[in-house]
Design a protein around this motif. Structure first.
Motif, PDB file in Angstrom:
ATOM      1  N   PRO A 120     -11.105 -30.573   8.371  1.00 31.37           N
ATOM      2  CA  PRO A 120     -10.936 -31.029   6.985  1.00 31.37           C
ATOM      3  C   PRO A 120     -10.001 -32.223   6.860  1.00 31.37           C
ATOM      4  CG  PRO A 120      -9.727 -28.982   7.361  1.00 31.37           C
ATOM      5  CD  PRO A 120     -10.569 -29.214   8.565  1.00 31.37           C
ATOM      6  N   ASP A 121      -9.033 -32.343   7.761  1.00 35.96           N
ATOM      7  CA  ASP A 121      -8.107 -33.465   7.681  1.00 35.96           C
ATOM      8  C   ASP A 121      -8.824 -34.794   7.937  1.00 35.96           C
ATOM      9  OD1 ASP A 121      -5.882 -31.826   7.123  1.00 35.96           O
ATOM     10  OD2 ASP A 121      -5.698 -31.334   9.240  1.00 35.96           O
ATOM     11  N   GLU A 122      -9.737 -34.798   8.887  1.00 30.95           N
ATOM     12  CA  GLU A 122     -10.532 -36.008   9.125  1.00 30.95           C
ATOM     13  C   GLU A 122     -11.427 -36.299   7.921  1.00 30.95           C
ATOM     14  OE1 GLU A 122     -12.174 -39.388  10.896  1.00 30.95           O
ATOM     15  OE2 GLU A 122     -10.323 -38.266  11.278  1.00 30.95           O
ATOM     16  N   ALA A 123     -11.991 -35.252   7.324  1.00 26.69           N
ATOM     17  CA  ALA A 123     -12.823 -35.439   6.131  1.00 26.69           C
ATOM     18  C   ALA A 123     -12.003 -36.033   4.988  1.00 26.69           C
ATOM     19  CB  ALA A 123     -13.437 -34.111   5.714  1.00 26.69           C
ATOM     20  N   LEU A 124     -10.762 -35.580   4.832  1.00 24.45           N
ATOM     21  CA  LEU A 124      -9.902 -36.132   3.779  1.00 24.45           C
ATOM     22  C   LEU A 124      -9.561 -37.590   4.069  1.00 24.45           C
ATOM     23  CD1 LEU A 124      -7.520 -33.090   3.164  1.00 24.45           C
ATOM     24  CD2 LEU A 124      -9.165 -34.056   1.524  1.00 24.45           C
ATOM     25  N   ARG A 125      -9.317 -37.932   5.320  1.00 22.47           N
ATOM     26  CA  ARG A 125      -9.025 -39.329   5.674  1.00 22.47           C
ATOM     27  C   ARG A 125     -10.223 -40.227   5.364  1.00 22.47           C
ATOM     28  NH1 ARG A 125      -6.120 -36.789   9.997  1.00 22.47           N
ATOM     29  NH2 ARG A 125      -7.962 -36.784  11.341  1.00 22.47           N
ATOM     30  N   ARG A 126     -11.407 -39.737   5.688  1.00 24.77           N
ATOM     31  CA  ARG A 126     -12.615 -40.528   5.424  1.00 24.77           C
ATOM     32  C   ARG A 126     -12.889 -40.609   3.925  1.00 24.77           C
ATOM     33  NH1 ARG A 126     -16.315 -41.326  10.092  1.00 24.77           N
ATOM     34  NH2 ARG A 126     -15.147 -40.692  11.942  1.00 24.77           N
ATOM     35  N   THR A 127     -12.537 -39.570   3.207  1.00 25.80           N
ATOM     36  CA  THR A 127     -12.666 -39.616   1.746  1.00 25.80           C
ATOM     37  C   THR A 127     -11.757 -40.697   1.177  1.00 25.80           C
ATOM     38  OG1 THR A 127     -13.189 -37.244   1.647  1.00 25.80           O
ATOM     39  CG2 THR A 127     -12.394 -38.283  -0.378  1.00 25.80           C
ATOM     40  N   ARG A 128     -10.520 -40.731   1.662  1.00 27.15           N
ATOM     41  CA  ARG A 128      -9.579 -41.756   1.201  1.00 27.15           C
ATOM     42  C   ARG A 128     -10.124 -43.153   1.496  1.00 27.15           C
ATOM     43  NH1 ARG A 128      -7.515 -45.520   0.014  1.00 27.15           N
ATOM     44  NH2 ARG A 128      -5.331 -46.147  -0.216  1.00 27.15           N
ATOM     45  N   ARG A 129     -10.793 -43.305   2.621  1.00 28.03           N
ATOM     46  CA  ARG A 129     -11.286 -44.614   3.035  1.00 28.03           C
ATOM     47  C   ARG A 129     -12.381 -45.138   2.101  1.00 28.03           C
ATOM     48  NH1 ARG A 129     -13.182 -43.872   8.715  1.00 28.03           N
ATOM     49  NH2 ARG A 129     -11.009 -43.235   8.930  1.00 28.03           N
ATOM     50  N   GLY A 191      -3.275 -39.990   3.066  1.00 26.80           N
ATOM     51  CA  GLY A 191      -3.051 -41.247   2.369  1.00 26.80           C
ATOM     52  C   GLY A 191      -3.117 -41.167   0.858  1.00 26.80           C
ATOM     53  N   PHE A 192      -3.180 -39.975   0.317  1.00 29.42           N
ATOM     54  CA  PHE A 192      -3.238 -39.819  -1.141  1.00 29.42           C
ATOM     55  C   PHE A 192      -1.835 -39.710  -1.728  1.00 29.42           C
ATOM     56  CE2 PHE A 192      -7.458 -38.395   0.146  1.00 29.42           C
ATOM     57  CZ  PHE A 192      -8.262 -38.979  -0.821  1.00 29.42           C
ATOM     58  N   SER A 193      -1.719 -40.033  -3.001  1.00 27.26           N
ATOM     59  CA  SER A 193      -0.456 -39.909  -3.720  1.00 27.26           C
ATOM     60  C   SER A 193      -0.709 -39.216  -5.057  1.00 27.26           C
ATOM     61  CB  SER A 193       0.171 -41.290  -3.956  1.00 27.26           C
ATOM     62  OG  SER A 193      -0.688 -42.090  -4.753  1.00 27.26           O
ATOM     63  N   SER A 194       0.378 -38.996  -5.808  1.00 27.11           N
ATOM     64  CA  SER A 194       0.279 -38.339  -7.128  1.00 27.11           C
ATOM     65  C   SER A 194      -0.506 -37.032  -7.033  1.00 27.11           C
ATOM     66  CB  SER A 194      -0.373 -39.280  -8.149  1.00 27.11           C
ATOM     67  OG  SER A 194       0.350 -40.476  -8.274  1.00 27.11           O
ATOM     68  N   VAL A 195      -0.248 -36.270  -5.980  1.00 28.00           N
ATOM     69  CA  VAL A 195      -0.982 -35.018  -5.752  1.00 28.00           C
ATOM     70  C   VAL A 195      -0.464 -33.930  -6.692  1.00 28.00           C
ATOM     71  CG1 VAL A 195      -1.579 -33.250  -4.061  1.00 28.00           C
ATOM     72  CG2 VAL A 195      -1.296 -35.631  -3.332  1.00 28.00           C
ATOM     73  N   ARG A 196      -1.365 -33.222  -7.303  1.00 18.50           N
ATOM     74  CA  ARG A 196      -0.997 -32.064  -8.123  1.00 18.50           C
ATOM     75  C   ARG A 196      -2.000 -30.943  -7.864  1.00 18.50           C
ATOM     76  NH1 ARG A 196      -3.951 -31.842 -13.186  1.00 18.50           N
ATOM     77  NH2 ARG A 196      -5.265 -33.697 -13.453  1.00 18.50           N
ATOM     78  N   THR A 197      -1.508 -29.730  -7.897  1.00 14.13           N
ATOM     79  CA  THR A 197      -2.362 -28.564  -7.694  1.00 14.13           C
ATOM     80  C   THR A 197      -2.158 -27.578  -8.838  1.00 14.13           C
ATOM     81  OG1 THR A 197      -0.700 -27.431  -6.360  1.00 14.13           O
ATOM     82  CG2 THR A 197      -2.310 -28.783  -5.174  1.00 14.13           C
ATOM     83  N   GLU A 198      -3.183 -26.782  -9.098  1.00 12.62           N
ATOM     84  CA  GLU A 198      -3.117 -25.735 -10.106  1.00 12.62           C
ATOM     85  C   GLU A 198      -3.927 -24.535  -9.622  1.00 12.62           C
ATOM     86  OE1 GLU A 198      -4.169 -26.751 -14.109  1.00 12.62           O
ATOM     87  OE2 GLU A 198      -3.078 -28.653 -14.069  1.00 12.62           O
TER      88      GLU A 198
END
Length: 269
Positions: A120-129, A191-198
Motif C-alpha cells: 500500500p505504501d507504493e500505491a500511495l506514492r504512485r497516487t501522490r505522483r 508525500g501528502f500533507s494536511s492529513v486528517r482522519t475520522e
C-alpha cells in the motif's frame, strides 16, 4: 479470487450503496470535486463513490473509474450506463504499478482498497505522483476487527475451528490499516500533507441470520473460498459459532443490526 467475488458484488451493489452511503459521501465531500476537474477512483468496485463525484464534475470534467479486477470494472461500466453517465472512462489499474501521467488528476478516491494491497505504501506514492500540486486524496479503510464484528465473526469461527490459519497482521486484509496514527504516517511518508482522519460509524442491518450468512458469502471472496469444500456439518458448526458471536446484535424478531466502523482520511498532495 476477487474476480469470482465480483459476481456477488454485482448482485448486491444496491445493498452496498445503501449500507455504505455515509462513507461514500464523506469521501466525495472531502475531495469537493469541481466542474471541469479530473478525478481518479482506485479499487472502485461497482464504482458508486466515483459516480457521486462524477455528477459534480459537469460536462467538462472526467472521472476515470478503475479496479485491479476486470470483472469489477465491467460491473462499474454497466452501472454507469444505467445511470446515463457520459463523462466516465474505465480502466483496469493496479495502484501499486500505476503508470498514469504524473500530475494529471485533481483528486483521487479510494474506498477500501489500499488495505488489500500487498504494497500500500507504493500505491500511495504512485497516487501522490498522479495528483497535481494541491490535489486531494480521500480514502477509507476499516477499523479493528472487534469494532467490525459483522465482518470478522465468520473469520473468528473459521480460525477457532481450524478451518483457517490465524490472520497474519502484516498481510493485506480489511484491517491492515486500522490505526489512524499509522495511516497518517503512511500518507505523510508518501508525500501528502494536511492529513486528517475520522471514524465513520454506520449500521449493518440484516433481516435474519440466514440473510446475513448468504450476503456474507456472496460479498466476501476469502470467506467463501475458505468454506468451499468443507463438509456440511462443519459449515453448520461455523455458522452456529458466527451466530453466537453476533447474538448481542440480534433482536427478538431475528433482525440483526451490527455497528460498522470505517476509518476515513483526507490529504493534500
Amino acid at each position: 479470487m476477487w474476480g469470482r467475488g465480483a459476481e456477488g458484488w454485482g448482485r448486491r451493489q444496491q445493498t452496498l450503496r445503501e449500507k455504505t452511503a455515509l462513507v461514500a459521501w464523506w469521501l466525495v465531500d472531502a475531495i469537493d470535486p469541481k466542474p471541469g476537474e479530473r478525478v481518479l477512483e482506485l479499487a472502485a468496485g461497482p464504482g458508486e463513490t466515483g459516480f457521486i463525484a462524477a455528477q459534480r464534475l459537469g460536462l467538462s470534467g472526467r472521472l476515470l473509474s478503475t479496479d485491479q479486477v476486470p470483472q469489477m470494472v465491467e460491473i462499474a461500466r454497466q452501472r454507469a450506463a444505467e445511470l446515463g453517465l457520459e463523462t466516465v472512462d474505465f480502466a483496469v489499474v493496479d495502484a501499486q504499478q500505476m503508470e498514469l501521467e504524473p500530475e494529471s488528476f485533481d483528486a483521487v478516491l479510494c474506498r477500501w482498497g489500499y488495505m488489500l494491497m500487498t504494497d500500500p505504501d507504493e500505491a500511495l506514492r504512485r497516487t501522490r505522483r498522479v495528483l497535481k500540486k494541491g490535489g486531494r486524496l480521500a480514502m477509507a479503510t476499516w477499523d479493528r476487527p472487534d469494532r467490525n464484528l459483522w465482518m470478522s465473526a465468520p473469520v473468528i469461527a473459521l480460525v477457532s475451528q481450524g478451518a483457517m490459519p490465524p490472520p497474519n497482521p502484516a498481510d493485506p486484509s480489511p484491517f491492515a490499516m486500522a490505526d489512524p496514527a499509522d495511516l497518517e504516517r503512511r500518507l505523510e511518508a508518501a508525500g501528502f500533507s494536511s492529513v486528517r482522519t475520522e471514524l465513520v460509524t454506520f449500521p449493518q442491518r440484516y433481516a435474519s441470520i440466514d440473510a446475513y450468512w448468504e450476503e456474507t458469502l456472496d460479498m466476501s471472496a476469502p470467506i467463501l473460498g475458505a468454506i468451499d469444500g468443507l463438509e456440511p456439518d462443519v459449515v453448520a458448526t461455523l455458522r452456529a459459532s458466527t451466530q453466537e458471536t453476533l447474538a448481542q446484535f440480534i433482536g427478538e424478531d431475528g433482525r440483526i443490526e451490527v455497528p460498522a466502523n470505517a476509518v476515513v482520511a483526507a490529504a493534500v498532495a
